[in-house]
Write an enzyme that holds these catalytic residues in place. Structure first.
Site, PDB file in Angstrom:
ATOM      1  N   SER A   1       0.817  -1.218   0.000  1.00  0.00           N
ATOM      2  CA  SER A   1       0.000   0.000   0.000  1.00  0.00           C
ATOM      3  C   SER A   1       0.846   1.261   0.000  1.00  0.00           C
ATOM      4  O   SER A   1       1.988   1.272   0.456  1.00  0.00           O
ATOM      5  CB  SER A   1      -0.897   0.043   1.237  1.00  0.00           C
ATOM      6  OG  SER A   1      -1.610  -1.148   1.388  1.00  0.00           O
TER       7      SER A   1
HETATM    8  N1  SAH Z   1       0.010  -5.340   4.200  1.00  0.00           N
HETATM    9  C1  SAH Z   1       0.677  -5.634   2.956  1.00  0.00           C
HETATM   10  C2  SAH Z   1      -0.215  -5.316   1.761  1.00  0.00           C
HETATM   11  C3  SAH Z   1      -0.289  -6.478   0.870  1.00  0.00           C
HETATM   12  S1  SAH Z   1      -1.561  -6.480  -0.340  1.00  0.00           S
HETATM   13  C4  SAH Z   1       2.042  -4.963   2.891  1.00  0.00           C
HETATM   14  O1  SAH Z   1       2.363  -4.182   3.800  1.00  0.00           O
HETATM   15  O2  SAH Z   1       2.796  -5.243   1.964  1.00  0.00           O
HETATM   16  C5  SAH Z   1      -2.734  -7.562   0.396  1.00  0.00           C
HETATM   17  C6  SAH Z   1      -2.285  -8.942   0.709  1.00  0.00           C
HETATM   18  O3  SAH Z   1      -3.426  -9.656   1.201  1.00  0.00           O
HETATM   19  C7  SAH Z   1      -1.770  -9.761  -0.474  1.00  0.00           C
HETATM   20  O4  SAH Z   1      -0.474 -10.215  -0.186  1.00  0.00           O
HETATM   21  C8  SAH Z   1      -2.754 -10.921  -0.588  1.00  0.00           C
HETATM   22  O5  SAH Z   1      -2.147 -12.138  -0.969  1.00  0.00           O
HETATM   23  C9  SAH Z   1      -3.295 -11.008   0.834  1.00  0.00           C
HETATM   24  N2  SAH Z   1      -4.598 -11.675   0.963  1.00  0.00           N
HETATM   25  C10 SAH Z   1      -5.688 -11.588   0.178  1.00  0.00           C
HETATM   26  N3  SAH Z   1      -6.691 -12.359   0.645  1.00  0.00           N
HETATM   27  C11 SAH Z   1      -6.208 -12.963   1.781  1.00  0.00           C
HETATM   28  C12 SAH Z   1      -6.754 -13.881   2.725  1.00  0.00           C
HETATM   29  N4  SAH Z   1      -8.002 -14.360   2.618  1.00  0.00           N
HETATM   30  N5  SAH Z   1      -5.960 -14.276   3.747  1.00  0.00           N
HETATM   31  C13 SAH Z   1      -4.686 -13.815   3.892  1.00  0.00           C
HETATM   32  N6  SAH Z   1      -4.124 -12.950   3.028  1.00  0.00           N
HETATM   33  C14 SAH Z   1      -4.863 -12.516   1.992  1.00  0.00           C
END
Ligand code: SAH
Length: 219
Positions: A69
């Site tokens: 993000s």
């Molecule tokens: N907080 C992260 C943002 C990553 S984007 C950072 O600081 O980099 C969102 C993430 O959520 C992705 O890696 C995706 O794989 C994960 N995601 C999506 N659905 C999910 C679920 N049901 N359980 C766990 N992770 C999930």
């Protein structure tokens, strides 16, 4: 070699300071959040090819169609989490690169984070170890189910957007705990702050946002 590395370190500290100034200009007021962002090297959380862009206030790709993000959103969500005092135990859904969890690790005593893509979760774990962030616990699993073993949580942050708030996340929230979660379809998501009270879940809309979808563990 040593001097060169030191040079890189100084440059990134300087650019990090500039990023923090920009976040303050954009309305981030919590000094602990700004300090955590000043101290956390965001370039460690992206591929080397993107490292030079790590301190721009933009979202960056982390592979598998996922994104780290925008720093403003990371700061805003962290600030919303801390608004009513420092939570003891926080759960993040969607560890991704691990950056948001690393910021939280500077702000609260214990961070739990889950990620559904194994390779991202392994990389994030390695980064936490490299940075000596021993208060982050990471698990490869479906975050829609939360992480019941360590519940209840004083705070839960979701960094992927479900269509509806998963019931498990509400259930795993402590009394007066806060859940910060983007909800809705692409193009129409809102960042919500849910507070658990003795007899209800109170809801506040923070702002329109754009996150990747929260998927079930097996798709
Ligand atoms: N907080 C992260 C943002 C990553 S984007 C950072 O600081 O980099 C969102 C993430 O959520 C992705 O890696 C995706 O794989 C994960 N995601 C999506 N659905 C999910 C679920 N049901 N359980 C766990 N992770 C999930």
């Amino acid at each position: 070699m040593k001097a060169r590395l030191k040079g890189i370190g100084m440059t990134s500290q300087r650019t990090r300071n500039r990023l923090v100034e920009r976040l303050a200009d954009e309305g981030i007021e919590n000094q602990a959040v700004l300090e955590a962002m000043r101290e956390t090297p965001r370039h460690i959380f992206v591929d080397e090819a993107l490292a030079s862009r790590a301190y721009e206030n933009t979202a960056l790709p982390i592979g598998f169609g996922q994104t780290l993000s925008q720093p403003y959103i990371v700061a805003r969500m962290s600030e919303a989490l801390l608004r009513a005092g420092t939570p003891g135990k926080v759960l993040e859904i969607g560890a991704g690169s691990g950056y948001q969890a690393a910021i939280l690790a500077h702000l609260v005593p214990e961070v739990f984070t889950v990620e559904r893509i194994g390779s991202l979760s392994r990389k994030a774990r390695r980064r936490f170890r490299e940075l000596g962030l021993g208060n982050i616990h990471i698990k490869h699993s479906d975050g829609k189910l939360g992480w019941s073993k360590h519940a209840p949580y004083d705070g839960i942050i979701a960094t992927a957007a479900p269509r509806q708030i998963p019931k498990s996340l509400l259930e795993q929230l402590a009394l007066y705990g806060r859940l910060i979660i983007p909800v809705g379809e692409e193009g129409a998501q809102k960042l919500l702050l849910i507070t658990r009270t003795s007899d209800a879940f109170e809801q506040e809309i923070l702002e329109p946002v754009s996150f990747v979808p929260m998927l079930a563990g097996d798709n």
